[in-house]
Design a protein around this motif. Structure first.
Motif, PDB file in Angstrom:
ATOM      1  N   LEU A 465       0.753  -1.174   0.025  1.00  0.00           N
ATOM      2  CA  LEU A 465       0.114   0.074  -0.013  1.00  0.00           C
ATOM      3  C   LEU A 465       0.889   1.299   0.115  1.00  0.00           C
ATOM      4  N   GLY A 466       0.581   1.985  -0.991  1.00  0.00           N
ATOM      5  CA  GLY A 466       1.617   3.326  -0.852  1.00  0.00           C
ATOM      6  C   GLY A 466       0.590   4.591  -1.068  1.00  0.00           C
ATOM      7  N   SER A 467       0.656   5.354  -0.101  1.00  0.00           N
ATOM      8  CA  SER A 467      -0.137   6.529   0.311  1.00  0.00           C
ATOM      9  C   SER A 467       0.538   7.692   0.055  1.00  0.00           C
ATOM     10  N   LYS A 468      -0.205   8.709  -0.650  1.00  0.00           N
ATOM     11  CA  LYS A 468       0.285  10.080  -0.746  1.00  0.00           C
ATOM     12  C   LYS A 468      -0.784  11.127  -0.368  1.00  0.00           C
ATOM     13  N   PHE A 469      -0.494  12.090   0.547  1.00  0.00           N
ATOM     14  CA  PHE A 469      -1.038  13.057   1.053  1.00  0.00           C
ATOM     15  C   PHE A 469      -0.772  14.325   0.597  1.00  0.00           C
ATOM     16  N   ALA A 474      -2.343  16.407   4.046  1.00  0.00           N
ATOM     17  CA  ALA A 474      -1.068  16.259   4.616  1.00  0.00           C
ATOM     18  C   ALA A 474      -0.965  16.645   6.102  1.00  0.00           C
ATOM     19  N   HIS A 475      -1.628  17.689   6.389  1.00  0.00           N
ATOM     20  CA  HIS A 475      -1.216  18.344   7.553  1.00  0.00           C
ATOM     21  C   HIS A 475      -1.467  17.469   8.841  1.00  0.00           C
ATOM     22  N   ASN A 476      -2.725  16.907   9.005  1.00  0.00           N
ATOM     23  CA  ASN A 476      -2.694  15.780   9.945  1.00  0.00           C
ATOM     24  C   ASN A 476      -1.622  14.918  10.042  1.00  0.00           C
ATOM     25  N   PRO A 477      -1.568  14.091   9.052  1.00  0.00           N
ATOM     26  CA  PRO A 477      -0.538  12.824   9.277  1.00  0.00           C
ATOM     27  C   PRO A 477       0.925  13.504   9.521  1.00  0.00           C
ATOM     28  N   LYS A 478       1.019  14.509   8.988  1.00  0.00           N
ATOM     29  CA  LYS A 478       2.491  15.116   9.161  1.00  0.00           C
ATOM     30  C   LYS A 478       2.576  15.848  10.680  1.00  0.00           C
ATOM     31  N   ASN A 479       1.652  16.072  11.049  1.00  0.00           N
ATOM     32  CA  ASN A 479       1.658  16.671  12.426  1.00  0.00           C
ATOM     33  C   ASN A 479       1.688  15.659  13.436  1.00  0.00           C
ATOM     34  N   ILE A 499      -6.420  -5.476   7.379  1.00  0.00           N
ATOM     35  CA  ILE A 499      -5.078  -5.905   7.079  1.00  0.00           C
ATOM     36  C   ILE A 499      -4.099  -6.178   8.135  1.00  0.00           C
ATOM     37  N   ILE A 500      -3.112  -6.875   8.145  1.00  0.00           N
ATOM     38  CA  ILE A 500      -1.943  -6.958   8.907  1.00  0.00           C
ATOM     39  C   ILE A 500      -0.672  -6.479   8.385  1.00  0.00           C
ATOM     40  N   ILE A 501      -0.345  -5.241   9.244  1.00  0.00           N
ATOM     41  CA  ILE A 501       0.828  -4.701   8.713  1.00  0.00           C
ATOM     42  C   ILE A 501       2.090  -5.188   8.943  1.00  0.00           C
ATOM     43  N   GLU A 502       2.903  -5.706   8.127  1.00  0.00           N
ATOM     44  CA  GLU A 502       4.263  -6.348   8.196  1.00  0.00           C
ATOM     45  C   GLU A 502       5.288  -5.228   8.219  1.00  0.00           C
ATOM     46  N   ASP A 503       5.057  -4.280   7.670  1.00  0.00           N
ATOM     47  CA  ASP A 503       6.208  -3.084   7.492  1.00  0.00           C
ATOM     48  C   ASP A 503       5.848  -1.863   7.111  1.00  0.00           C
ATOM     49  N   HIS A 504       6.047  -0.692   7.950  1.00  0.00           N
ATOM     50  CA  HIS A 504       5.641   0.557   7.717  1.00  0.00           C
ATOM     51  C   HIS A 504       6.844   1.426   7.372  1.00  0.00           C
ATOM     52  N   ASP A 505       6.947   2.122   6.531  1.00  0.00           N
ATOM     53  CA  ASP A 505       7.734   3.182   5.985  1.00  0.00           C
ATOM     54  C   ASP A 505       7.251   4.621   5.841  1.00  0.00           C
ATOM     55  N   VAL A 506       7.270   5.637   6.328  1.00  0.00           N
ATOM     56  CA  VAL A 506       7.095   7.072   6.389  1.00  0.00           C
ATOM     57  C   VAL A 506       8.511   7.677   5.487  1.00  0.00           C
ATOM     58  N   ILE A 507       7.893   8.251   4.267  1.00  0.00           N
ATOM     59  CA  ILE A 507       8.955   8.701   3.121  1.00  0.00           C
ATOM     60  C   ILE A 507       9.040  10.237   3.527  1.00  0.00           C
ATOM     61  N   SER A 513       8.286  20.069   2.464  1.00  0.00           N
ATOM     62  CA  SER A 513       7.336  19.441   1.428  1.00  0.00           C
ATOM     63  C   SER A 513       6.045  19.706   1.538  1.00  0.00           C
ATOM     64  N   GLU A 514       5.159  19.659   0.322  1.00  0.00           N
ATOM     65  CA  GLU A 514       3.641  19.897   0.789  1.00  0.00           C
ATOM     66  C   GLU A 514       2.953  18.567   1.046  1.00  0.00           C
ATOM     67  N   ASN A 515       3.977  17.362   0.756  1.00  0.00           N
ATOM     68  CA  ASN A 515       3.546  16.145   0.787  1.00  0.00           C
ATOM     69  C   ASN A 515       3.769  15.221   1.967  1.00  0.00           C
ATOM     70  N   PHE A 516       3.204  14.465   2.272  1.00  0.00           N
ATOM     71  CA  PHE A 516       3.270  13.564   3.398  1.00  0.00           C
ATOM     72  C   PHE A 516       3.051  11.906   2.585  1.00  0.00           C
ATOM     73  N   GLU A 517       4.274  11.114   2.522  1.00  0.00           N
ATOM     74  CA  GLU A 517       3.954   9.879   1.897  1.00  0.00           C
ATOM     75  C   GLU A 517       4.606   8.570   2.629  1.00  0.00           C
ATOM     76  N   GLU A 518       3.800   7.622   2.658  1.00  0.00           N
ATOM     77  CA  GLU A 518       4.163   6.386   3.499  1.00  0.00           C
ATOM     78  C   GLU A 518       3.779   5.114   2.542  1.00  0.00           C
ATOM     79  N   THR A 519       4.386   3.959   2.957  1.00  0.00           N
ATOM     80  CA  THR A 519       4.384   2.559   2.309  1.00  0.00           C
ATOM     81  C   THR A 519       4.201   1.691   3.267  1.00  0.00           C
TER      82      THR A 519
END
Length: 650
Positions: A465-469, A474-479, A499-507, A513-519
């Motif tokens: 799962l790749g998410s981009k805000f 992006a404000h709430n997840p960034k904060n 789902i069961i999260i096996e690995d979580h990476d914040v990019i 940056s105006e974005n917040f990304e995570e996989t």
């Protein structure tokens, strides 16, 4: 919201005859008032205000400002019984306090086909005191579902500047609301109608010599009558600013007083007067563009940056990283010097510090006074400084304009906090004069999710799962992530229950940056019946429920910014799976292309692709869009909740 001067229309004759389901529209209570227990225009109403009457004038003998109030209310549901507690504020001044007189209250019930009256007793009148006002509570007796009550009283005041406003609209529907005023010609008021409803009656005339004083002085009075009928209830719902922007009412602001001896006292000021006043204000103008306040504050390595935009961003981040907002908005007792020393300040202080640092480096910066979303829209008719509770900046760099606010560490250069998205503000140009500045955001704030289900083995999917805000999304997840990264990831694991999260990476989380990304790498066990998989493809949902539930909404739908959502799912069918059933594609477009969604699925090269895109092309939708948005959102929620893809194990 619509605010406008009241204009004079031809008088529309209003009779006291009954209308609207035979409710008797006056202070008399009839059997039909008691027998009827519904209101066709609003089946959810807790109560119905059948008759609402006000008359405000200056008494010819005492010169007190008097307001005579009368109201008749029908209780339709148990929740409406609370309306039987009438609360009236009587304000206190240094030399005088407001008074209440002539209180009469009656509850009417129908018992054995007879009307039974119960009078309000003096023992049911309570007073609570504080420094600013006396709160008077009137508790009507014997109220129940089906009751009708009437209440009348007279409020008396020496505070002529506080001419009684009138609320046509309330939290319950109103059949008939009438307000009468008599204003002596030596008191000049700004009068404004707030809200989205027109007056059914707007009548004015002049009464000669209505007010006389010793020595032969006299004044004519402007006598006015305002009526609204069949006013829907104001009901709170999401995606709006403060209720005060939209509740229909008449307000008065004293402009000037003409004394009988010829003196003139100007109360309201022009913006030219206000600009001059604020320019020399110790809390504002004297702290704008003053190099002495920020001497030796900015690091030399930032001053040496040659690129103008990059330097501005560095100055902005310097303030974000080194000075903390105390979450206050105060416009008084502002001290940039104190903020520099203590590393903390209110919104005015933080942003005036930023203004000083930028102007000291040669940038063109203007302070912009605004009102936050929760504070209401400032009136444009005349200056009211108390309407403004916040300060932002406008910077012009290389021909491009940026709005700046350094109070929050997660803000990207050129972004404002969501609380500041309130349509317009007053740009303070102390050289050429202030003016209204529209705060419009053309860019979309987006959320996009891309899900890849790469393998299916042991009756479970392995996926990515790749998410981009972006921007406001992006404000709430960034904060949250900046506050506590561990807690952020734990909360995410608890939120994604399917789902069961096996690995979580914040990019990407930084304010540069105006974005917040995570996989997220995950596993998921779908629903299996025999060899068939019944799969809801929406691991994440943009809207869990339809936020629009009212029968009718009379005020705008205010998102604050333009929105875009995208969801893409790819399933690699491989050698183990085949498609049995796919949902039908669906598209929907709002009128005038003000928004749309696209939903589609297809299979190519042994891969299943699902695409769902939602777009809101306006930041603010007028009430006329409400039913369209309601249908739109019901379809969006239905797609997310009810979509099923049927696969089969080979």
């Amino acid at each position: 919201m619509k605010k406008k001067f009241l204009s004079i229309f031809a008088f529309l004759l209003i009779s006291a005859l009954s209308f609207a389901q035979n409710y008797n529209v006056d202070m008399n209570v009839s059997k039909s008032d008691l027998e009827l227990n519904s209101y066709k225009r609003d089946s959810t109403a807790n109560a119905l205000v059948i008759y609402d009457y006000g008359n405000t004038f200056i008494d010819r003998e005492t010169f007190w400002l008097k307001s005579q109030i009368k109201q008749k209310v029908k209780i339709l549901r148990k929740e409406g019984i609370d309306l039987g507690v009438i609360k009236i504020k009587l304000y206190k001044g240094k030399s005088s306090s407001e008074k209440i007189e002539n209180i009469i209250g009656t509850t009417y019930n129908l018992e054995n086909d007879e009307i039974v009256r119960t009078q309000l007793q003096p023992s049911a009148i309570f007073k609570e005191e504080n420094e600013d006002y006396t709160l008077v509570k009137l508790v009507l007796p014997n109220l129940k579902v089906g009751s009708v009550f009437t209440i009348s009283y007279e409020k008396q005041s020496r505070f002529i500047t506080k001419y009684q406003p009138w609320y046509f609209q309330s939290s319950n529907p109103v059949l008939y609301s009438e307000y009468n005023t008599s204003i002596p010609g030596n008191y000049k008021y700004h009068v404004k109608l707030v809200g989205g409803f027109q007056l059914d009656v707007n009548e004015s005339k002049i009464e000669k010599n209505c007010l006389k004083v010793a020595g032969g002085g006299s004044a004519d009075c402007a006598v006015s009558k305002y009526v609204m009928k069949n006013i829907p209830a104001y009901k709170q719902e999401g995606y709006t600013t403060t209720d005060f922007n939209y509740i229909s009412r008449i307000e008065y602001e004293l402009n000037e007083i003409l004394y009988f001896d010829g003196r003139v006292d100007k109360i309201s000021k022009t913006w030219k007067d206000v600009d001059k006043e604020l320019k020399t204000d110790a809390n504002f103008g004297r702290q704008v563009s003053k190099k002495s306040l920020i001497k030796n504050v900015l690091p030399k390595d930032i001053s040496k940056i040659s690129d103008k935009l990059e330097k501005a961003k560095a100055i902005y981040q310097f303030v974000q990283n080194n000075y903390k907002w105390n979450e206050k908005y105060d416009r008084y007792d502002v001290s940039v010097k104190k903020t520099v020393k203590e590393k903390i300040g209110n919104a005015f202080e933080i942003n005036l510090l930023l203004e000083n640092l930028l102007t000291s480096e040669g940038y063109t910066i203007y302070p912009v006074m605004i009102s936050t979303r929760a504070n209401g829209l400032p009136t444009k008719i005349y200056p009211v400084l108390t309407d403004f509770n916040y300060l932002i900046l406008k910077a012009t760099i290389d021909g491009k304009d940026y709005y700046l606010d350094a109070t929050e560490p997660y803000l990207f250069f050129g972004e404002l906090p969501y609380r500041c998205l309130n349509q317009y503000g007053r740009l303070m140009d102390f050289e050429d004069g202030s003016y209204w500045e529209d705060i419009k955001l053309e860019e979309y704030s987006t959320i996009s999710h891309r899900i890849s289900l790469n393998t299916f083995s042991n009756d479970e999917f392995n996926g990515l799962l790749g998410s981009k805000f972006s921007r406001y999304h992006a404000h709430n997840p960034k904060n949250a992530y900046q506050q506590n990264p561990i807690s952020y990831k734990e909360n995410k694991a608890n939120k994604y229950k399917n789902i069961i999260i096996e690995d979580h990476d914040v990019i990407d989380t930084g304010s540069d940056s105006e974005n917040f990304e995570e996989t997220i790498n995950f596993t998921q066990e779908p629903e299996l019946i025999a060899d068939k998989i019944y799969y809801n493809p929406f691991i994440l949902k943009f809207f869990e429920v339809n936020p629009f539930k009212l029968q009718e909404r009379t005020y705008p739908i205010d998102f604050g910014y333009k929105d875009s959502f995208a969801y893409m799912l790819n399933i690699d069918l491989g050698e183990n799976l085949k498609v049995v059933e796919l949902p039908e594609s669906e598209n929907y477009i709002l009128p005038e292309k003000a928004g749309s969604f696209i939903f589609s699925t297809e299979v190519n090269d042994n891969k299943l692709t699902l695409i769902f895109k939602i777009k809101f092309s306006k930041a603010i939708y007028e009430p006329e869009y409400y039913n369209y948005l309601k249908i739109f959102m019901s379809k969006v929620v239905k797609i997310q909740n009810n979509t099923v893809i049927v696969l089969e194990k080979k």
